[in-house]
Write a protein that holds these residues in place. Structure first.
Motif, short mmCIF file in Angstrom:
data_model
loop_
_atom_site.label_atom_id
_atom_site.label_comp_id
_atom_site.label_asym_id
_atom_site.label_seq_id
_atom_site.Cartn_x
_atom_site.Cartn_y
_atom_site.Cartn_z
N VAL A 45 0.84 -1.24 -0.28
CA VAL A 45 -0.16 0.11 0.03
C VAL A 45 1.32 1.44 -0.25
CG1 VAL A 45 -1.57 1.51 1.27
CG2 VAL A 45 -2.21 -1.19 1.30
N ARG A 48 3.16 1.11 -3.76
CA ARG A 48 2.05 0.89 -4.69
C ARG A 48 0.83 2.22 -5.25
NH1 ARG A 48 3.29 -4.18 -7.79
NH2 ARG A 48 4.70 -5.42 -6.23
N VAL A 49 0.28 1.88 -3.71
CA VAL A 49 -0.83 2.70 -3.71
C VAL A 49 -0.79 4.68 -3.40
CG1 VAL A 49 -3.54 3.10 -2.82
CG2 VAL A 49 -2.22 1.27 -3.05
N ARG A 53 -1.89 6.63 -6.72
CA ARG A 53 -3.09 6.83 -6.01
C ARG A 53 -3.01 6.29 -6.67
NH1 ARG A 53 -3.77 11.42 -3.77
NH2 ARG A 53 -1.53 12.41 -2.39
N ASN A 54 -3.51 4.78 -6.92
CA ASN A 54 -4.19 4.03 -8.09
C ASN A 54 -5.18 2.99 -7.13
OD1 ASN A 54 -4.96 1.65 -9.67
ND2 ASN A 54 -3.09 1.60 -10.82
N HIS A 55 -6.60 3.40 -7.22
CA HIS A 55 -7.39 2.97 -6.41
C HIS A 55 -8.14 1.50 -6.59
CE1 HIS A 55 -8.53 6.86 -6.02
NE2 HIS A 55 -8.27 6.68 -4.95
N THR A 57 -5.14 -0.93 -7.54
CA THR A 57 -4.36 -2.06 -6.77
C THR A 57 -5.12 -1.74 -5.25
OG1 THR A 57 -3.43 -0.54 -8.21
CG2 THR A 57 -1.96 -1.71 -6.35
N LEU A 58 -4.92 -0.65 -4.68
CA LEU A 58 -6.22 -0.66 -3.12
C LEU A 58 -7.04 -1.20 -3.18
CD1 LEU A 58 -5.58 0.79 -0.74
CD2 LEU A 58 -7.12 1.90 -1.13
#
Ligand SMILES: Nc1ncnc2c1ncn2[C@@H]1O[C@H](COP(=O)(O)OP(=O)(O)OP(=O)(O)O)[C@@H](O)[C@H]1O
Length: 583
Positions: A45, A48-49, A53-55, A57-58
């Motif tokens: 998290v 990568r997240v 800021r990739n939802h 992936t979250l």
């Protein structure tokens, strides 16, 4: 030279559970590895997240971590189930053997003939799926975590190693400080329990003579010892448990601080997220050890229980099955019999010898403590002979398989000994109830009409120890049980001590009827009424056989000796029956 120690049946039984331990061990490894999942989630998290800021992936990572939690719980549940099955298997393997050993200990009057070994076995069995053992299974994973910490940074690895050693030392000091107290507490708890059991068995005596207060006082003294030792042990254990938790918490934070320090010096592999990972790994690494310290009391308890059980099983090795022999006819031969109570070298019987043909009845008379009950026990093979033998149709009754011999033998002990169950079950010796045989035995002792007058007839419960029956009724039910199935050899120890005139007459009739069918009888008695139906008479005094022979000859000889003695003393003449009773 190595002493010849018998193998431990308990250890062998546990060793046979190896496949269960291996399976549970694998479940432990996988579920412990999944403990790392939250650290991985945190790292991903963060990496990568937060940066991208990739939802999506979250969401994906969150679904993955939820899946990991579910799998972890399923694995832990599966591990408990495997160990529960192991405990059932242990029960299947050993419960019969332990029950037999308790029974044997009772027969031989040695320690262990109580409820305690069953409690101990439950302690050992339940330990197999206890938190303490399951935590112990997870301790190897601590090594994996330590290796991971070394991989992140040797500094972190060394710090974890030092704290791991401190935690092991805490566990060791905890063991040293609490074990003696816990063992004393267990000993006192057992003593208090045994005292209470004995008191409850004798509730009527205690109540009728107002002994309750003193009985309670004695029980309380034992119970207080238990509580005192347990409180002391808990006090000390509490300190060590707090210390173990403190070490665990300190390590978690210390590793975070150390990792941060390394980060500031650009010496931390993997960047900032590793600080949190290191902290989590440190906390987790010590968790199984903390759990073991917390559960230490159950470890001491199981070790204590194990030692007592092992000792019981070793002192009473499993019996080889007795000899299988042809159906006996009831020819009794007692060869120079010497007997002492198990574990006691004092000889109670010294050189008793006689023979009976099938269908003959013998009365054994003698003053109190002359050895009549001991002879009865020897005749049915309960105690091993200290010398000589008791043979039924040529075979030693002690070594004869009791389950094979049982149906051919009837025994009425002095204390009758009925069991919780129905009248029919008691008369049928708790085997398959053959109502025709049950009724025949009850009729023989004049009990049939009384039983039919009861609300449930033969299905009427007798209560614990036959408590719902009168003394005379209990004795008659015991007699019916002894005569059930027409045995060829019957030993009756004081069969008429609680019988009235009618019961006495029924007993005499029963003996005559069974004798006519070829049953051999030995009857220990203080009362003369039974002499009318016996063929032979044996007089015991101080464990010695004074005289044995046909009834009338023995009575005549006794009378003559008595008359001579009395005439010499005072010139009086005594009747025959009185002379025998007085012997
Ligand atoms: N389990 C035992 N352990 C030690 N001694 C025993 C045991 N059972 C009996 N004795 C001893 O053996 C002797 C004979 O006892 P036993 O019960 O055989 O006598 P008895 O003739 O049946 O007496 P009673 O007529 O009073 O029932 C007694 O001195 C008794 O103390």
């Amino acid at each position: 030279m190595k002493p010849n120690v018998p193998p431990s049946e308990l250890r062998d039984a546990i060793a046979s559970l190896r496949p269960y331990f291996v399976r549970a061990g694998w479940f432990s490894v996988f579920s412990s590895l999944l403990i790392l999942a939250p650290s991985g989630y945190m790292l991903e998290v963060y990496d990568r997240v937060v940066n991208t800021r990739n939802h999506t992936t979250l969401v994906m990572l969150t679904l993955l971590i939820l899946g990991a939690y579910v799998v972890m719980e399923v694995l832990e549940w599966a591990r408990s189930e495997v160990m529960r099955s192991a405990s059932v298997e242990l029960d299947r393997r050993l419960s019969g053997r332990i029950f037999g050993a308790i029974f044997d200990a009772n027969l031989k009057r040695i320690p262990g003939g109580s409820q305690q070994p069953l409690n101990d076995f439950r302690t050992v069995r339940d330990f197999l799926y206890s938190p303490a053992l399951l935590a112990a299974m997870e301790t190897p994973i601590a090594l994996v975590m330590m290796v991971l910490l070394f991989m992140i940074s040797p500094w972190l690895g060394w710090a974890a190693l030092v704290f791991g050693v401190i935690q092991v030392a805490v566990a060791w000091f905890n063991e040293r400080a609490t074990k003696p107290l816990l063992m004393k507490a267990n000993g006192s708890a057992i003593a208090a329990q045994q005292y209470a059991d004995g008191a409850l068995r004798n509730a009527e005596v205690i109540e009728s003579m107002g002994m309750l207060r003193d009985t309670h006082r004695l029980w309380q003294r034992k119970q207080r010892d238990f509580l005192r030792f347990q409180a002391l042990a808990s006090e000390r254990a509490g300190g060590f448990q707090a210390l173990a938790k403190l070490v665990q918490n300190i390590l978690g934070s210390l590793l975070l601080g150390l990792a941060c320090w390394l980060l500031l010096r650009n010496q931390l592999n993997g960047g900032g997220g590793m600080m949190i990972v290191a902290s989590i790994l440190g906390g987790r690494m010590l968790a199984p050890l903390v759990q073991v310290v917390t559960q230490w009391q159950s470890v001491v308890n199981v070790r204590d229980a194990w030692m007592r059980l092992d000792q019981l099983l070793m002192s009473l090795p499993a019996q080889a099955p007795g000899m299988a022999l042809p159906e006996p006819r009831g020819a009794l031969l007692v060869e120079q019999l010497f007997a002492s109570a198990p574990g006691n070298p004092n000889q109670i019987l010294r050189g008793v010898a006689f023979a009976l043909a099938p269908g003959e009845a013998l009365a054994v008379v003698g003053p109190s403590a002359s050895g009549k009950t001991t002879l009865a026990r020897m005749l049915v093979g309960l105690w091993p002979a200290a010398g000589g033998k008791v043979r039924l149709d040529g075979a030693d009754v002690h070594t004869w398989s009791k389950s094979e011999l049982g149906p051919y033998v009837g025994y009425l002990p002095q204390g009758v000994e009925l069991f919780e169950g129905t009248l029919a079950e008691n008369i049928a010796r708790f085997g398959e109830v053959d109502m025709a045989k049950v009724e025949a035995a009850a009729r023989m002792v004049g009990l049939h009409d009384f039983i039919l007058s009861l609300p449930h007839g033969y299905d009427n419960p007798v209560g614990a120890d036959g408590a719902r029956l009168s003394g005379g009724q209990r004795q008659r039910v015991g007699l019916a049980r002894a005569l059930y199935g027409n045995p060829v050899f019957v030993v009756l120890d004081e069969p008429n001590s609680s019988l009235d005139e009618q019961g006495d007459a029924a007993l005499a009739q029963a003996i005559l009827a069974a004798k006519a069918r070829g049953t051999t009888f030995v009857i220990m008695t203080h009362r003369t009424s039974v002499l009318a139906v016996v063929d032979k008479l044996l007089v015991l005094r101080d464990g010695l056989q004074q005289i044995f022979g046909p009834r009338d000859e023995v009575i005549a000889a006794l009378n003559k000796a008595n008359q001579q003695a009395q005439q010499a003393a005072s010139g009086q003449i005594v009747p025959a029956a009185t002379a025998v009773a007085a012997s």
